[in-house]
Design a protein around this motif. Structure first.
Motif, PDB file in Angstrom:
ATOM      1  N   PHE A   1      -5.818   0.631 -15.401  1.00  0.00           N
ATOM      2  CA  PHE A   1      -4.459   0.691 -14.633  1.00  0.00           C
ATOM      3  C   PHE A   1      -3.888   2.154 -15.172  1.00  0.00           C
ATOM      4  O   PHE A   1      -3.290   2.632 -14.355  1.00  0.00           O
TER       5      PHE A   1
ATOM      6  N   THR B   1      -0.472   9.192   0.848  1.00  0.00           N
ATOM      7  CA  THR B   1      -0.445   9.028   2.077  1.00  0.00           C
ATOM      8  C   THR B   1       1.109   9.878   2.537  1.00  0.00           C
ATOM      9  O   THR B   1       1.938   9.784   1.569  1.00  0.00           O
TER      10      THR B   1
ATOM     11  N   PHE C   1      -8.141  -3.565   3.932  1.00  0.00           N
ATOM     12  CA  PHE C   1      -9.045  -4.272   2.922  1.00  0.00           C
ATOM     13  C   PHE C   1      -9.151  -5.691   3.119  1.00  0.00           C
ATOM     14  O   PHE C   1      -8.325  -6.168   2.848  1.00  0.00           O
TER      15      PHE C   1
ATOM     16  N   THR D   1      -7.466   3.717  -6.977  1.00  0.00           N
ATOM     17  CA  THR D   1      -7.174   2.311  -6.128  1.00  0.00           C
ATOM     18  C   THR D   1      -6.543   2.874  -4.912  1.00  0.00           C
ATOM     19  O   THR D   1      -5.601   3.669  -5.021  1.00  0.00           O
ATOM     20  N   PRO D   2      -6.623   2.170  -3.754  1.00  0.00           N
ATOM     21  CA  PRO D   2      -5.825   2.540  -2.486  1.00  0.00           C
ATOM     22  C   PRO D   2      -4.411   2.715  -2.695  1.00  0.00           C
ATOM     23  O   PRO D   2      -3.743   3.307  -2.081  1.00  0.00           O
ATOM     24  N   TYR D   3      -3.845   1.805  -3.550  1.00  0.00           N
ATOM     25  CA  TYR D   3      -2.310   1.625  -3.934  1.00  0.00           C
ATOM     26  C   TYR D   3      -1.894   3.256  -4.019  1.00  0.00           C
ATOM     27  O   TYR D   3      -0.739   3.696  -3.785  1.00  0.00           O
ATOM     28  N   PHE D   4      -2.715   3.960  -4.816  1.00  0.00           N
ATOM     29  CA  PHE D   4      -2.472   5.124  -5.147  1.00  0.00           C
ATOM     30  C   PHE D   4      -2.961   6.548  -4.366  1.00  0.00           C
ATOM     31  O   PHE D   4      -2.771   7.586  -4.985  1.00  0.00           O
ATOM     32  N   TRP D   5      -3.627   6.088  -3.343  1.00  0.00           N
ATOM     33  CA  TRP D   5      -3.920   7.098  -2.082  1.00  0.00           C
ATOM     34  C   TRP D   5      -2.772   8.030  -1.860  1.00  0.00           C
ATOM     35  O   TRP D   5      -1.766   7.300  -1.483  1.00  0.00           O
TER      36      TRP D   5
ATOM     37  N   MET E   1      -2.211  -2.376   3.285  1.00  0.00           N
ATOM     38  CA  MET E   1      -3.555  -2.445   2.699  1.00  0.00           C
ATOM     39  C   MET E   1      -4.648  -3.529   2.901  1.00  0.00           C
ATOM     40  O   MET E   1      -5.525  -3.739   3.093  1.00  0.00           O
TER      41      MET E   1
ATOM     42  N   ARG F   1       3.977  -5.646  -8.462  1.00  0.00           N
ATOM     43  CA  ARG F   1       3.766  -4.381  -8.550  1.00  0.00           C
ATOM     44  C   ARG F   1       2.169  -4.217  -9.157  1.00  0.00           C
ATOM     45  O   ARG F   1       1.286  -3.870  -8.464  1.00  0.00           O
TER      46      ARG F   1
ATOM     47  N   ASP G   1       9.990   5.339  -9.089  1.00  0.00           N
ATOM     48  CA  ASP G   1       8.875   5.062  -9.523  1.00  0.00           C
ATOM     49  C   ASP G   1       8.267   5.974 -10.563  1.00  0.00           C
ATOM     50  O   ASP G   1       7.653   5.461 -11.726  1.00  0.00           O
TER      51      ASP G   1
ATOM     52  N   TRP H   1       4.053   7.212   2.145  1.00  0.00           N
ATOM     53  CA  TRP H   1       4.617   6.529   0.981  1.00  0.00           C
ATOM     54  C   TRP H   1       4.651   7.567   0.187  1.00  0.00           C
ATOM     55  O   TRP H   1       3.918   7.927  -0.959  1.00  0.00           O
TER      56      TRP H   1
ATOM     57  N   GLY I   1      -8.887  -2.352  -4.529  1.00  0.00           N
ATOM     58  CA  GLY I   1      -9.639  -1.748  -5.620  1.00  0.00           C
ATOM     59  C   GLY I   1     -10.971  -2.528  -5.995  1.00  0.00           C
ATOM     60  O   GLY I   1     -11.468  -3.679  -5.427  1.00  0.00           O
TER      61      GLY I   1
ATOM     62  N   VAL J   1      -0.240  -5.852  -6.653  1.00  0.00           N
ATOM     63  CA  VAL J   1      -0.593  -4.932  -5.351  1.00  0.00           C
ATOM     64  C   VAL J   1      -1.442  -3.723  -5.681  1.00  0.00           C
ATOM     65  O   VAL J   1      -2.060  -3.397  -4.915  1.00  0.00           O
ATOM     66  N   VAL J   2      -1.420  -3.228  -6.911  1.00  0.00           N
ATOM     67  CA  VAL J   2      -1.976  -1.959  -7.226  1.00  0.00           C
ATOM     68  C   VAL J   2      -3.426  -2.512  -7.123  1.00  0.00           C
ATOM     69  O   VAL J   2      -4.199  -1.556  -6.846  1.00  0.00           O
TER      70      VAL J   2
ATOM     71  N   ILE K   1      12.103  -1.547  -4.329  1.00  0.00           N
ATOM     72  CA  ILE K   1      10.847  -1.593  -4.753  1.00  0.00           C
ATOM     73  C   ILE K   1      10.038  -2.843  -4.317  1.00  0.00           C
ATOM     74  O   ILE K   1       8.696  -2.511  -3.890  1.00  0.00           O
TER      75      ILE K   1
ATOM     76  N   LYS L   1       3.407  -1.960   1.664  1.00  0.00           N
ATOM     77  CA  LYS L   1       1.951  -1.456   1.072  1.00  0.00           C
ATOM     78  C   LYS L   1       1.059  -2.528   1.112  1.00  0.00           C
ATOM     79  O   LYS L   1      -0.239  -2.137   1.450  1.00  0.00           O
TER      80      LYS L   1
ATOM     81  N   ILE M   1      -5.012  -4.353  -5.036  1.00  0.00           N
ATOM     82  CA  ILE M   1      -5.584  -4.566  -3.748  1.00  0.00           C
ATOM     83  C   ILE M   1      -6.553  -3.248  -3.368  1.00  0.00           C
ATOM     84  O   ILE M   1      -6.282  -2.307  -3.401  1.00  0.00           O
TER      85      ILE M   1
END
Lengths: 655, 234
Positions: A177, A108, B113, A102-106, B109, B31, A117, A111, B39, B34-35, B98, B105, B37
């Motif tokens: 997830f 970059t 997207f 998922t893009p959140y975990f790409w 994103m 959290r 975390d 970040w 996907g 957002v994860v 956080i 983020k 998004i």
């Protein structure tokens, strides 16, 4: 706080690899995805490795190998993750299953993977696996617990909450997830090999040191420093030739070099402006050679000329020819620091100890502590009096204000200034002359009442064999420049370096001191008469008269001569000039054991012999000529130079 | 009076803790949202939920800040209390960090997207679907709002740092390593006082639970009927 988002701007364009990955996911033109069953769960949107490779080859028109390479890169960076072998970050060209991250975990750069975390992730995993983590994860967990301990309560809270929230999702989503998160951390916190750890540790370590040093720098309020600049500018405005012009004229403009002539380092009559600068602060005075000259005159009158002499010697050591450091240091020791030295300076015991220890391994800055002490002494004490003294007032009155150059059309005579080589020679000659003609730096009376250990010098009784004293070769040969202490900047403090490098000398010093004190009584009786008598006052008065040919370092020896003519042993043992060859000073540590043993034997003989020598032997003033007059025994034993603590045994025996 | 005073102190501390716990929950929620998004399970619904959760987070953040700063500025509180408040403050600031990161983020994103599917597909879809355009307009507005909110949060945090001087590193965690393995609630607040959230998260699961409940009762009834029949027959 971790405000890494400060100054962050929106990315202008996507990285090419990301665009590619996006294309891969296109429902129409992308990779064929299916729902796979793993154990009992159904994983949506999974694809096989072979499909991915085929797609890459087709889309980019590249070879099998290139596609494999590219595929590996994509997996290693974390855009795609394997489902069945999560740790194996390679693209297998078979039916192994992969999913898009998922893009959140790409990955970059904006970040970076954050510690907080990661800690939350580990705590969550801990809950999920009921305390069973992998070894490297356990290590990381413990390390983080120490490092960001103040955040730990939050980390536990958040981990529990995220875990709970996760449980409330659909099983499939939850599994996805978890896979995504795991894949992300496998990429960003892989099980590290030792080598990498070491590298990062040394980086962190140097970072720590750097930060510690930054913390230690003293801070000044900007208002204070600005005020300082303003004050400085105001004070020096008149003295700046560019801002206020210069008299008689700017040589670059008028071709009249008088300005330079009038401001030579050692000009006879300085200009008024120059003398005025000496009044600003002590530093101005001491930096100006002419000022130093004047100051030295004054100091001589106050009988503390050795202070400035010492300071100049220290400067010479610091900035002079470094190949001669050893000799220079020796000379300074003999002239200024050794007990009974010709121009003994009065510094406190602690500084003296440090300096002498440092002189075992002399280097440029070995005399810094003593120099600072003397500098402050002069600054706080003599400088004030100098400003009020008649010498200074006279200099000020005599100072000239040059007239403005009259511009003439007359023929100019181009005379070149003397060659720097010649100038230097002249300087050296002047220095040598000054040294030889220098009147004595008469030390004050109070010095004599101080260290009685001086007396031990004259008896020649040095430390006997002490069982614990090592020889010279046992000294740790450390080079000062290489010792780096964590708290020092680029130049390690020479004093601390010196101390570090001579740990064993302390014992010897103590040994020597204790021995010296025990032997005092035998001599003290003899000398008490002289010290306490009122001959001391007369001696001081006598001492005030300028001595032209005298080479005595201490009038103490003159006392003794006066007070106890029956023990010329003291007189003959008194320091002689020139300092290099004839003054005898107490060796400071036990490395001279053999030397001193033979010496003490010699000296005991010497005692007996000396008593017989008639007292009309001339002792004062002590010149090199006088030495020859003394008995041959005397000559032999006094030929021995000053025993510097660091000198070689061989050298010592040469005497 | 002393006992009463300490009771009042405890009560206010409990309130603080409860507020913090709530903020913590919202952060965890956010959290999770957002994860997803961008996907494969992205949807318009998600955007709505994100917005709601964000709003809640803002409100709680302000509430927490106000409450905690009151106590931290109070010089008359005891040393132990002060230590506790500082600890809570560090928890608060970390949580806000956080949240801020997640919000940024989300913004990034969200700009890349749009709507339910990945960018390429979304662009393809929007050419055909006018309604989708309208939605994407809402998205744009929402993103602007998000950006503003992020700036607000950032400013608030800077302000907090200036005004409240709590050295983070002096705070010691009450939790030992491995504390998460215990099942009790960490902050120490009673569950009664907590604000319950996450209705939207639970919505999906509630349905399944409802179904499960119905099926269970049905099976139970059938079992009972069968038993009665068996008894009747025998």
């Amino acid at each position: 706080s971790q405000h890494k988002a400060q100054g962050r701007k929106q990315t202008p364009g996507r990285a090419p690899i990301e665009a590619l990955v996006m294309e891969m996911q296109d429902p129409n033109a992308g990779i064929k995805m299916q729902t796979q069953r793993l154990v009992i769960t159904a994983i949506p949107h999974a694809m096989t490795g072979s499909d991915i490779l085929a797609w890459l080859m087709n889309r980019l028109q590249i070879s099998d190998e290139e596609a494999q390479n590219l595929g590996n890169q994509v997996v290693q960076h974390g855009y795609i993750y394997p489902l069945q072998e999560p740790k194996n970050l390679l693209l297998r060209p078979d039916g192994s299953l992969y999913r898009f991250q998922t893009p959140y975990f790409w990955p970059t750069q904006h970040w970076p993977a954050e510690e907080t975390d990661y800690a939350i992730y580990l705590a969550k995993k801990n809950i999920r696996k009921k305390g069973i983590l992998e070894d490297y994860e356990k290590e990381n967990y413990n390390a983080l617990n120490k490092k960001i301990n103040h955040k730990w309560d939050f980390i536990v809270m958040q981990a529990k909450e995220q875990y709970r929230a996760g449980k409330e999702r659909k099983k499939g989503d939850r599994f996805v997830f978890e896979c995504q998160e795991r894949a992300y951390w496998l990429v960003h916190r892989p099980p590290v090999s030792n080598f990498q750890e070491l590298n990062s540790i040394s980086e962190e370590f140097s970072l720590i040191i750097f930060n510690q040093q930054s913390l230690m720098r003293s801070r000044v309020k900007s208002s204070v420093s600005l005020g300082g600049i303003v004050k400085y500018s105001e004070q020096y405005l008149k003295h700046d030739p560019i801002m206020s012009g210069c008299l008689p004229s700017n040589p670059w403009l008028t071709d009249d070099t008088k300005f330079w002539e009038l401001n030579m380092p050692l000009v006879e009559t300085p200009t008024k402006l120059r003398v005025e600068r000496w009044t600003f602060n002590f530093r101005e005075l001491i930096r100006d050679p002419r000022g130093r000259q004047d100051f030295q005159l004054f100091l001589r009158k106050e009988f503390s000329g050795e202070n400035l002499g010492f300071w100049e010697a220290c400067e010479d050591l610091k900035y002079g020819d470094q190949s001669k450091v050893k000799e220079k240091a020796e000379e300074v020791y003999k002239t200024f620091l050794a007990p009974g030295a010709r121009r003994w300076i009065n510094i406190d015991g602690k500084t003296m100890d440090i300096t002498v220890k440092g002189l075992q391994n002399p280097h440029r800055y070995v005399l810094d502590a003593a120099q600072t002490h003397i500098y402050m002494l002069m600054k706080k004490d003599s400088y004030g009096r100098y400003m009020k003294s008649p010498i200074f007032k006279e200099t000020m009155n005599k100072a000239i204000v040059p007239e403005v150059t009259k511009f003439t059309f007359s023929k100019r005579y181009w005379k070149s200034s003397p060659s720097p080589v010649i100038l230097r020679q002249q300087e050296e000659e002047a220095k040598a002359k000054a040294a030889t003609n220098a009147p004595m730096d008469i030390t004050q009376l109070c010095k004599y009442t101080a260290p009685v250990s001086h007396l031990a010098v004259y008896t020649g009784i040095c430390e006997p064999t002490s069982p614990t004293s090592p020889t010279l070769c046992e000294f740790p040969p450390s080079s000062p420049g290489l010792v780096t202490l964590p708290n020092s900047a680029a130049c390690p403090s020479p004093i601390s370096v010196a101390i570090e490098s001579t740990p064993s000398s302390k014992r010897k010093l103590e040994a020597s001191n204790s021995v010296a004190s025990t032997h005092i009584p035998s001599i003290a009786e003899a000398t008490e008469v002289s010290v306490s008598s009122n001959s001391s006052t007369t001696a001081v008065e006598e001492a005030r008269q300028p001595l032209q040919k005298s080479r005595m370092a201490l009038s103490f020896s003159r006392f003794l001569k006066r007070g106890c003519s029956n023990s010329p042993v003291f007189a003959t043992l008194s320091p002689k000039c020139p300092s290099v060859n004839s003054s005898r000073v107490q060796p400071l540590d036990g490395d001279q054991q053999q030397v001193t043993q033979t010496k003490s034997k010699k000296i005991t003989n010497f005692f007996q012999i000396k008593v017989d020598i008639p007292s009309e032997c001339r002792i004062y003033p002590i010149d090199s000529e006088d030495e020859e007059e003394d008995g041959p025994n005397v000559a032999k034993s006094t030929e021995k130079e000053v025993i510097c603590p660091w000198e070689n045994l061989a050298e010592g025996k040469a005497g | 009076v002393g006992k009463q005073g300490s009771q009042i102190e405890d009560k206010t501390q409990e309130e603080c803790r409860a507020l913090l716990e709530a903020l913590n929950k919202v952060a965890a929620c956010y959290r999770h949202l957002v994860v997803t998004i961008g996907g494969t399970s992205d949807s318009q619904n998600l955007r709505e939920e994100l917005k709601k959760t964000r709003k809640k987070a803002q409100d709680l953040a302000v509430a927490n800040r106000n409450k905690l700063t009151v106590f931290l500025k109070d010089k008359t509180i005891s040393k132990d209390d002060r230590v506790e408040y500082e600890r809570l403050w560090v928890i608060f600031t970390t949580c806000m960090e956080i949240l801020e990161v997640d919000m940024r983020k989300a913004l990034e994103m969200g700009q890349e997207f749009h709507g339910g599917t990945t960018g390429v597909a979304a662009r393809a879809m929007s050419a055909q679907n006018m309604k989708y355009e309208a939605d994407s307009n809402i998205d744009v507005v929402d993103l602007k709002d998000l950006e503003n909110e992020i700036n607000q949060v950032g400013e608030m945090m800077m302000e907090m740092e200036m005004k409240v001087n709590v050295p983070n590193w002096t705070v010691e965690a009450k939790q030992d390593p491995g504390a998460e393995l215990q099942s009790t609630i960490s902050v120490g607040a009673s569950s009664v006082g907590m604000i319950s959230l996450n209705e939207q998260n639970k919505s999906v699961c509630d349905i399944t639970r409802l179904l499960a409940g119905i099926i269970f009762t049905a099976v139970l009834i059938i079992a009972v009927v069968l038993a009665v029949l068996v008894i009747q027959l025998s």
